[in-house]
Design a protein around this motif. Structure first.
Motif, PDB file in Angstrom:
ATOM      1  N   LEU A   1       9.656   2.643   5.497  1.00 23.60           N
ATOM      2  CA  LEU A   1      10.832   3.055   6.266  1.00 23.60           C
ATOM      3  C   LEU A   1      10.841   2.395   7.643  1.00 23.60           C
ATOM      4  N   LYS A   2       9.666   2.204   8.213  1.00 26.45           N
ATOM      5  CA  LYS A   2       9.552   1.562   9.532  1.00 26.45           C
ATOM      6  C   LYS A   2       9.891   0.076   9.464  1.00 26.45           C
ATOM      7  N   MET A   3       9.920  -0.494   8.259  1.00 26.71           N
ATOM      8  CA  MET A   3      10.166  -1.927   8.081  1.00 26.71           C
ATOM      9  C   MET A   3      11.583  -2.255   7.631  1.00 26.71           C
TER      10      MET A   3
ATOM     11  N   GLN B   1      16.492   6.323   0.082  1.00 32.26           N
ATOM     12  CA  GLN B   1      16.935   4.978   0.405  1.00 32.26           C
ATOM     13  C   GLN B   1      16.048   3.984  -0.344  1.00 32.26           C
ATOM     14  N   MET B   2      16.685   2.934  -0.885  1.00 30.73           N
ATOM     15  CA  MET B   2      15.954   1.952  -1.669  1.00 30.73           C
ATOM     16  C   MET B   2      16.525   0.564  -1.452  1.00 30.73           C
ATOM     17  N   MET B   3      15.722  -0.420  -1.828  1.00 30.32           N
ATOM     18  CA  MET B   3      16.177  -1.796  -1.867  1.00 30.32           C
ATOM     19  C   MET B   3      16.230  -2.182  -3.339  1.00 30.32           C
ATOM     20  N   ALA B   4      17.379  -2.657  -3.781  1.00 30.23           N
ATOM     21  CA  ALA B   4      17.557  -3.101  -5.163  1.00 30.23           C
ATOM     22  C   ALA B   4      17.738  -4.613  -5.160  1.00 30.23           C
ATOM     23  N   VAL B   5      16.859  -5.308  -5.852  1.00 29.86           N
ATOM     24  CA  VAL B   5      16.945  -6.758  -5.971  1.00 29.86           C
ATOM     25  C   VAL B   5      17.403  -7.062  -7.389  1.00 29.86           C
ATOM     26  N   ARG B   6      18.538  -7.731  -7.496  1.00 27.02           N
ATOM     27  CA  ARG B   6      19.069  -8.083  -8.814  1.00 27.02           C
ATOM     28  C   ARG B   6      18.634  -9.503  -9.163  1.00 27.02           C
TER      29      ARG B   6
ATOM     30  N   ALA C   1       0.819  -1.219   0.000  1.00 26.84           N
ATOM     31  CA  ALA C   1       0.000   0.000   0.000  1.00 26.84           C
ATOM     32  C   ALA C   1       0.852   1.269   0.000  1.00 26.84           C
ATOM     33  N   ASP C   2       2.111   1.159   0.418  1.00 26.94           N
ATOM     34  CA  ASP C   2       3.007   2.326   0.487  1.00 26.94           C
ATOM     35  C   ASP C   2       3.854   2.407  -0.776  1.00 26.94           C
ATOM     36  N   ARG C   3       3.201   2.583  -1.909  1.00 24.74           N
ATOM     37  CA  ARG C   3       3.880   2.648  -3.216  1.00 24.74           C
ATOM     38  C   ARG C   3       4.950   3.733  -3.203  1.00 24.74           C
ATOM     39  N   GLY C   4       6.174   3.362  -3.553  1.00 19.94           N
ATOM     40  CA  GLY C   4       7.276   4.311  -3.613  1.00 19.94           C
ATOM     41  C   GLY C   4       7.805   4.721  -2.245  1.00 19.94           C
ATOM     42  N   GLY C   5       7.270   4.134  -1.183  1.00 18.19           N
ATOM     43  CA  GLY C   5       7.694   4.511   0.169  1.00 18.19           C
ATOM     44  C   GLY C   5       7.270   5.913   0.543  1.00 18.19           C
ATOM     45  N   CYS C   6       6.333   6.472  -0.193  1.00 16.84           N
ATOM     46  CA  CYS C   6       5.956   7.879  -0.029  1.00 16.84           C
ATOM     47  C   CYS C   6       5.150   8.150   1.239  1.00 16.84           C
ATOM     48  N   LYS C   7       4.506   7.141   1.815  1.00 17.22           N
ATOM     49  CA  LYS C   7       3.760   7.327   3.067  1.00 17.22           C
ATOM     50  C   LYS C   7       4.661   7.201   4.293  1.00 17.22           C
ATOM     51  N   GLY C   8       5.826   6.580   4.106  1.00 14.31           N
ATOM     52  CA  GLY C   8       6.754   6.386   5.214  1.00 14.31           C
ATOM     53  C   GLY C   8       6.588   5.063   5.946  1.00 14.31           C
ATOM     54  N   ASP C   9       5.623   4.235   5.533  1.00 13.47           N
ATOM     55  CA  ASP C   9       5.417   2.944   6.201  1.00 13.47           C
ATOM     56  C   ASP C   9       6.561   1.964   5.931  1.00 13.47           C
TER      57      ASP C   9
END
Length: 128
Positions: free
Chosen positions: A43-45, A104-109, A33-41
């Motif tokens: 980040l808590k994970m 900050q992002m997670m990149a999965v190769r 539900a937090d598309r793009g991490g824009c809600k900040g949810d």
């Protein structure tokens, strides 16, 4: 002819036996539900997600789509490999996904066979 059938069956069997990640403790509904991490949810994970990094390796791109949702950005890499980018915090991309973001992002190769080979937590897009 007989050998060809065995090779095809072996290939199909390998694809069908993909690893299912155990992402216990991660609220996948909130994550998606937090598309793009824009809600900040998301980040808590982050800490929980980092602890599950090895669970993500070896998982197919289709299964990652099922668990984490479509990536925020899908980037092609060399030798038919690709990255799925999931932003973990708000940034420039929240206004326009085409804007370059240093969030900050997670990149999965993923390998050419579509299996996750690396999971990196970083700022900025991965280098090809």
């Amino acid at each position: 002819m007989k050998h060809s059938i065995y090779i095809i069956l072996l290939f199909v069997s390998c694809i069908a036996c993909t690893k299912q990640p155990k992402l216990d403790g991660l609220d996948l509904e909130k994550w998606r539900a937090d598309r793009g991490g824009c809600k900040g949810d998301r980040l808590k994970m982050v800490e929980k997600l980092k602890s599950l990094k090895d669970e993500i390796k070896g998982v197919s791109s289709n299964d990652i789509d099922d668990y984490l949702g479509k990536p925020d950005i899908q980037q092609l890499a060399d030798r038919s490999q690709e990255y799925y980018i999931y932003f973990l915090e708000p940034g420039n991309h929240c206004d326009d996904i085409k804007k370059k973001s240093t969030a900050q992002m997670m990149a999965v190769r993923f390998s050419a066979m579509g299996m996750a080979t690396e999971v990196n937590f970083q700022r900025g897009m991965p280098e090809e």
